[in-house]
Design a protein around this motif. Sequence first.
Motif, PDB file in Angstrom:
ATOM      1  N   MET A   1     -36.787 -13.354  -1.760  1.00 11.55           N
ATOM      2  CA  MET A   1     -35.746 -14.369  -1.874  1.00 11.55           C
ATOM      3  C   MET A   1     -34.521 -13.763  -2.555  1.00 11.55           C
ATOM      4  O   MET A   1     -34.599 -13.279  -3.670  1.00 11.55           O
ATOM      5  N   ARG A   2     -33.406 -13.752  -1.846  1.00  9.87           N
ATOM      6  CA  ARG A   2     -32.187 -13.172  -2.407  1.00  9.87           C
ATOM      7  C   ARG A   2     -31.537 -14.116  -3.418  1.00  9.87           C
ATOM      8  O   ARG A   2     -31.709 -15.333  -3.378  1.00  9.87           O
ATOM      9  N   LYS A   3     -30.763 -13.508  -4.322  1.00 10.88           N
ATOM     10  CA  LYS A   3     -29.936 -14.263  -5.266  1.00 10.88           C
ATOM     11  C   LYS A   3     -28.490 -13.868  -4.988  1.00 10.88           C
ATOM     12  O   LYS A   3     -28.056 -12.772  -5.331  1.00 10.88           O
ATOM     13  N   ILE A   4     -27.754 -14.777  -4.346  1.00  9.69           N
ATOM     14  CA  ILE A   4     -26.399 -14.489  -3.912  1.00  9.69           C
ATOM     15  C   ILE A   4     -25.406 -15.329  -4.722  1.00  9.69           C
ATOM     16  O   ILE A   4     -25.607 -16.527  -4.919  1.00  9.69           O
ATOM     17  N   ILE A   5     -24.351 -14.673  -5.180  1.00  8.40           N
ATOM     18  CA  ILE A   5     -23.260 -15.360  -5.866  1.00  8.40           C
ATOM     19  C   ILE A   5     -21.998 -15.197  -5.027  1.00  8.40           C
ATOM     20  O   ILE A   5     -21.676 -14.092  -4.585  1.00  8.40           O
ATOM     21  N   HIS A   6     -21.307 -16.293  -4.795  1.00 10.30           N
ATOM     22  CA  HIS A   6     -19.985 -16.226  -4.159  1.00 10.30           C
ATOM     23  C   HIS A   6     -18.958 -16.574  -5.222  1.00 10.30           C
ATOM     24  O   HIS A   6     -18.968 -17.674  -5.777  1.00 10.30           O
ATOM     25  N   ILE A   7     -18.106 -15.601  -5.555  1.00 16.30           N
ATOM     26  CA  ILE A   7     -17.048 -15.810  -6.537  1.00 16.30           C
ATOM     27  C   ILE A   7     -15.746 -16.066  -5.797  1.00 16.30           C
ATOM     28  O   ILE A   7     -15.359 -15.299  -4.912  1.00 16.30           O
ATOM     29  N   ASP A   8     -15.066 -17.139  -6.165  1.00 17.27           N
ATOM     30  CA  ASP A   8     -13.801 -17.496  -5.528  1.00 17.27           C
ATOM     31  C   ASP A   8     -12.790 -17.810  -6.626  1.00 17.27           C
ATOM     32  O   ASP A   8     -12.979 -18.749  -7.402  1.00 17.27           O
ATOM     33  N   MET A   9     -11.734 -17.010  -6.709  1.00 15.49           N
ATOM     34  CA  MET A   9     -10.704 -17.252  -7.708  1.00 15.49           C
ATOM     35  C   MET A   9      -9.968 -18.554  -7.398  1.00 15.49           C
ATOM     36  O   MET A   9      -9.785 -18.913  -6.235  1.00 15.49           O
ATOM     37  N   ASP A  10      -9.551 -19.242  -8.431  1.00 15.00           N
ATOM     38  CA  ASP A  10      -8.882 -20.534  -8.268  1.00 15.00           C
ATOM     39  C   ASP A  10      -7.391 -20.329  -8.007  1.00 15.00           C
ATOM     40  O   ASP A  10      -6.685 -19.776  -8.853  1.00 15.00           O
ATOM     41  N   CYS A  11      -6.918 -20.754  -6.818  1.00 10.97           N
ATOM     42  CA  CYS A  11      -5.505 -20.624  -6.374  1.00 10.97           C
ATOM     43  C   CYS A  11      -4.921 -19.303  -6.874  1.00 10.97           C
ATOM     44  O   CYS A  11      -3.930 -19.281  -7.613  1.00 10.97           O
ATOM     45  N   PHE A  12      -5.534 -18.211  -6.465  1.00  9.00           N
ATOM     46  CA  PHE A  12      -5.348 -16.889  -7.069  1.00  9.00           C
ATOM     47  C   PHE A  12      -3.886 -16.473  -7.229  1.00  9.00           C
ATOM     48  O   PHE A  12      -3.407 -16.215  -8.341  1.00  9.00           O
ATOM     49  N   TYR A  13      -3.144 -16.384  -6.111  1.00 12.80           N
ATOM     50  CA  TYR A  13      -1.762 -15.903  -6.211  1.00 12.80           C
ATOM     51  C   TYR A  13      -0.939 -16.811  -7.124  1.00 12.80           C
ATOM     52  O   TYR A  13      -0.173 -16.330  -7.977  1.00 12.80           O
ATOM     53  N   ALA A  14      -1.086 -18.110  -6.935  1.00  9.61           N
ATOM     54  CA  ALA A  14      -0.322 -19.060  -7.755  1.00  9.61           C
ATOM     55  C   ALA A  14      -0.730 -18.967  -9.220  1.00  9.61           C
ATOM     56  O   ALA A  14       0.109 -19.073 -10.125  1.00  9.61           O
ATOM     57  N   ALA A  15      -2.019 -18.765  -9.464  1.00 18.81           N
ATOM     58  CA  ALA A  15      -2.506 -18.654 -10.843  1.00 18.81           C
ATOM     59  C   ALA A  15      -1.928 -17.432 -11.537  1.00 18.81           C
ATOM     60  O   ALA A  15      -1.584 -17.479 -12.724  1.00 18.81           O
ATOM     61  N   VAL A  16      -1.808 -16.321 -10.800  1.00 18.55           N
ATOM     62  CA  VAL A  16      -1.208 -15.113 -11.372  1.00 18.55           C
ATOM     63  C   VAL A  16       0.251 -15.377 -11.735  1.00 18.55           C
ATOM     64  O   VAL A  16       0.735 -14.976 -12.803  1.00 18.55           O
ATOM     65  N   GLU A  17       0.961 -16.072 -10.857  1.00 17.54           N
ATOM     66  CA  GLU A  17       2.370 -16.362 -11.126  1.00 17.54           C
ATOM     67  C   GLU A  17       2.525 -17.279 -12.339  1.00 17.54           C
ATOM     68  O   GLU A  17       3.431 -17.080 -13.159  1.00 17.54           O
ATOM     69  N   MET A  18       1.662 -18.272 -12.480  1.00 14.50           N
ATOM     70  CA  MET A  18       1.734 -19.166 -13.645  1.00 14.50           C
ATOM     71  C   MET A  18       1.369 -18.420 -14.922  1.00 14.50           C
ATOM     72  O   MET A  18       1.942 -18.679 -15.986  1.00 14.50           O
ATOM     73  N   ARG A  19       0.437 -17.504 -14.821  1.00 11.47           N
ATOM     74  CA  ARG A  19       0.060 -16.708 -15.986  1.00 11.47           C
ATOM     75  C   ARG A  19       1.218 -15.846 -16.458  1.00 11.47           C
ATOM     76  O   ARG A  19       1.484 -15.734 -17.661  1.00 11.47           O
ATOM     77  N   ASP A  20       1.926 -15.236 -15.507  1.00 14.25           N
ATOM     78  CA  ASP A  20       2.977 -14.288 -15.849  1.00 14.25           C
ATOM     79  C   ASP A  20       4.312 -14.946 -16.137  1.00 14.25           C
ATOM     80  O   ASP A  20       5.223 -14.300 -16.671  1.00 14.25           O
ATOM     81  N   ASN A  21       4.464 -16.208 -15.774  1.00 13.61           N
ATOM     82  CA  ASN A  21       5.717 -16.932 -16.027  1.00 13.61           C
ATOM     83  C   ASN A  21       5.383 -18.315 -16.582  1.00 13.61           C
ATOM     84  O   ASN A  21       5.174 -19.267 -15.817  1.00 13.61           O
ATOM     85  N   PRO A  22       5.334 -18.462 -17.895  1.00 14.66           N
ATOM     86  CA  PRO A  22       4.955 -19.741 -18.526  1.00 14.66           C
ATOM     87  C   PRO A  22       5.809 -20.928 -18.085  1.00 14.66           C
ATOM     88  O   PRO A  22       5.353 -22.069 -18.148  1.00 14.66           O
ATOM     89  N   GLU A  23       7.027 -20.655 -17.610  1.00 14.82           N
ATOM     90  CA  GLU A  23       7.887 -21.755 -17.173  1.00 14.82           C
ATOM     91  C   GLU A  23       7.338 -22.461 -15.941  1.00 14.82           C
ATOM     92  O   GLU A  23       7.735 -23.591 -15.626  1.00 14.82           O
ATOM     93  N   LEU A  24       6.423 -21.799 -15.244  1.00 17.65           N
ATOM     94  CA  LEU A  24       5.842 -22.395 -14.036  1.00 17.65           C
ATOM     95  C   LEU A  24       4.615 -23.255 -14.344  1.00 17.65           C
ATOM     96  O   LEU A  24       4.092 -23.936 -13.458  1.00 17.65           O
ATOM     97  N   GLN A  25       4.159 -23.203 -15.586  1.00 16.27           N
ATOM     98  CA  GLN A  25       2.999 -24.005 -15.977  1.00 16.27           C
ATOM     99  C   GLN A  25       3.306 -25.493 -15.809  1.00 16.27           C
ATOM    100  O   GLN A  25       4.414 -25.952 -16.063  1.00 16.27           O
ATOM    101  N   ASN A  26       2.313 -26.228 -15.351  1.00 22.27           N
ATOM    102  CA  ASN A  26       2.417 -27.691 -15.215  1.00 22.27           C
ATOM    103  C   ASN A  26       3.517 -28.128 -14.252  1.00 22.27           C
ATOM    104  O   ASN A  26       4.073 -29.222 -14.380  1.00 22.27           O
ATOM    105  N   ARG A  27       3.820 -27.272 -13.295  1.00 19.86           N
ATOM    106  CA  ARG A  27       4.797 -27.624 -12.256  1.00 19.86           C
ATOM    107  C   ARG A  27       4.181 -27.283 -10.903  1.00 19.86           C
ATOM    108  O   ARG A  27       3.398 -26.340 -10.786  1.00 19.86           O
ATOM    109  N   PRO A  28       4.519 -28.047  -9.869  1.00 17.64           N
ATOM    110  CA  PRO A  28       3.969 -27.732  -8.540  1.00 17.64           C
ATOM    111  C   PRO A  28       4.604 -26.450  -8.008  1.00 17.64           C
ATOM    112  O   PRO A  28       5.833 -26.377  -7.848  1.00 17.64           O
ATOM    113  N   ILE A  29       3.782 -25.429  -7.765  1.00 17.05           N
ATOM    114  CA  ILE A  29       4.331 -24.176  -7.260  1.00 17.05           C
ATOM    115  C   ILE A  29       3.523 -23.698  -6.064  1.00 17.05           C
ATOM    116  O   ILE A  29       2.364 -24.076  -5.876  1.00 17.05           O
TER     117      ILE A  29
END
Length: 353
Positions: A1-29
Amino acid sequence: MRKIIHIDMDCFYAAVEMRDNPELQNRPIAVGGNSARGVLSTCNYLARQFGCRSAMPNHQAKKLCPDLIIVNGRMEVYKAVSQQIREIFAKYTDKIEPLSLDEAYLDVSDCELFSGSATLIAQQIRQEIYEQTKLTASAGIAPNKFLAKIASDENKPNGQCVISPDKVAAFVENLPLRKIPGVGPKTAERLAKHGFNTCKDVRASNILYLQTLLGKQASSLFHRSFGRDDREVQVSRIRKSLAVETTLAQDIMSIEEVKRVMMNLLPKLTLRYKKLEGYPIVKQGVKLKFSDFNQTTVEMQSQTINEQNFLTLFSKALTRANFRKIRLVGLTLGFADKSQSHSEQAQLTLPIV
């Protein structure tokens, strides 16, 4: 019996942009070209509340969400972050199948960490991803790839879902067919017209009848409706390095203690390397993380796993401690491309002057 994990980053590109530019936090991007003819690559969850989604034309997204901020993508940054994440995966298994920059399958059947618990392994991977990148990831844990991928979407964002073998039948029975990978909107609509809306409906039918509706896709859908998927995790990337490391229960300071930790790690590194198929070593290195969470890595060129080289590297790394205690010790190997010629590999292993 295999043990498989699927990892999926949350809105990856957008999350990177919000991380690197705090002004984008809490705004629709959204990430995509700013031209009127452009389309969205992805968008954050706030933008999705307005109906914005990937592959949507910019002008349509702006109608749905007039305040939407569309930023240009930075692919080199996303690739660099993705590589960070892949290196975390490699600490837990060699069986990694990247699907894109932001998602991958991991087969952790042979991982002995956390007593082999795939649930705890996934939890630790997500925690390490956040600690190192400040980005969140979701995970699905299941006996096969099909179920793991579906499970990773169940508790998004920043969550995980476990489908244990004894829960497979119940989970799949009422699963909407549109959630099965490969069943697009048109296929789902065609199936619905013939009374197929869930896996339970498919189970009550047979492959021959489904073939009249779907052709070759019928067999796959029938087996998926029972939760079956025999596909193995396919390692499709070129491994560039191998690392083993340990976070210490208590910070240490003396050279002898550090050497003792290293000697415990060395057999593990050797064993993991032997499981690989002929990767040519070109360098080895030592990583130390200090009590203030800063870290250092020192490397030297080498064609073998050389204990004396590691001791030399440790001595050099310890000169950077500046009276700080050590909380993590790691050993690394760097590999040449297996397709390189011997002369190319030799050039990579010239002595450091």
